[in-house]
Design an enzyme around this catalytic site. Structure first.
Site, PDB file in Angstrom:
ATOM      1  N   HIS A 105     -58.057 -48.842  22.614  1.00  0.00           N
ATOM      2  CA  HIS A 105     -57.793 -47.681  23.291  1.00  0.00           C
ATOM      3  C   HIS A 105     -57.708 -46.694  22.227  1.00  0.00           C
ATOM      4  CE1 HIS A 105     -56.007 -44.489  25.780  1.00  0.00           C
ATOM      5  NE2 HIS A 105     -54.720 -44.724  24.916  1.00  0.00           N
TER       6      HIS A 105
ATOM      7  N   HIS B  74     -57.841 -42.183  21.404  1.00  0.00           N
ATOM      8  CA  HIS B  74     -57.887 -40.975  21.961  1.00  0.00           C
ATOM      9  C   HIS B  74     -59.011 -40.067  21.146  1.00  0.00           C
ATOM     10  CE1 HIS B  74     -53.463 -40.802  22.901  1.00  0.00           C
ATOM     11  NE2 HIS B  74     -54.115 -41.641  23.576  1.00  0.00           N
TER      12      HIS B  74
ATOM     13  N   TYR C  25     -78.590 -48.597  23.996  1.00  0.00           N
ATOM     14  CA  TYR C  25     -77.374 -49.270  23.613  1.00  0.00           C
ATOM     15  C   TYR C  25     -75.914 -48.690  24.438  1.00  0.00           C
ATOM     16  CZ  TYR C  25     -80.026 -51.308  20.011  1.00  0.00           C
ATOM     17  OH  TYR C  25     -81.262 -52.069  19.370  1.00  0.00           O
TER      18      TYR C  25
END
Ligand SMILES: [Zn+2]
Length: 205
Positions: free
Chosen positions: A92, A94, A119
């Site tokens: 995860h 930002h 892709y």
């Protein structure tokens, strides 16, 4: 990959992600499935300066076994493992361009990014937008759970992407492809663009 290899891989990839500006400060977190639980990046830790010995080790039932306390976003990882049994790692970030796209008013919440490249289609595919919840709100975990069964990649509104993969390399490659595609999408905004056709997308899936 054994546990000590997984510890080294998390720290190596964390440094690579941080040094290339793909997540800033102490944002972003990584987890890897090991034989008796999970390794996870600790809370308030910069991905650029992780210590293999201090990674959070969680048992199968989610208890902290050793290391520092896990990221406060560990629930995002847990729901991915719970809903997708073939998951070996979750990342995860930002990452700037993905977060920027997650803030746009006029995006399709069912599939945020168009098929810009082959892709992207192969590594990410369809990308749903998970509605915004404030940090720490467990309703976010349940919202992600709602998508996780069908999607290995989701974009949290005004927040960032969460991507699961069969291995750490697979998850990282997919989240990097997502970030590059978000960047391309923003570069192309306002320009007449030829995206892949539905037939070209079908051929790849
Ligand atoms: Zn986050």
């Amino acid at each position: 990959m054994n546990e000590s290899q997984a510890r080294e891989a998390i720290c190596g990839i964390g440094a690579s992600i941080f040094n290339r500006g793909l997540t800033a400060g102490s944002s972003g977190n990584i987890s890897v499935r090991v034989s008796d639980g999970w390794l996870m990046t600790p809370t308030n830790a910069s991905l650029g300066r992780l210590d293999p010995a201090r990674l959070s080790k969680l048992s199968d039932d989610g208890r902290l076994v050793s290391g520092d306390a896990p990221t406060k976003e560990s629930f995002l990882h847990r729901v991915m493992y719970e809903e997708r049994s073939d998951t070996g790692a979750v990342v995860h970030l930002h990452s700037t361009h993905s977060v920027a796209v997650s803030c746009l008013a006029e995006i399709d919440p069912d599939d945020v990014l168009p098929p810009v490249t082959a892709y992207y289609v192969m590594r990410v595919g369809k990308l749903p937008l998970v509605p915004y919840f404030k940090p720490g709100d467990m309703a976010l975990a349940e919202a992600v759970r709602g998508f996780a069964g069908k999607h290995h990649a989701v974009l949290l509104a005004n927040h960032g992407p969460v991507v699961a993969g069969s291995s750490l390399d697979a998850a990282v490659n997919a989240i990097e492809e997502l970030e590059e595609t978000a960047k391309l999408f923003l570069l192309l905004r306002g320009a007449k663009t030829r995206f892949l056709t539905p037939e070209q997308v079908r051929e790849l899936l």
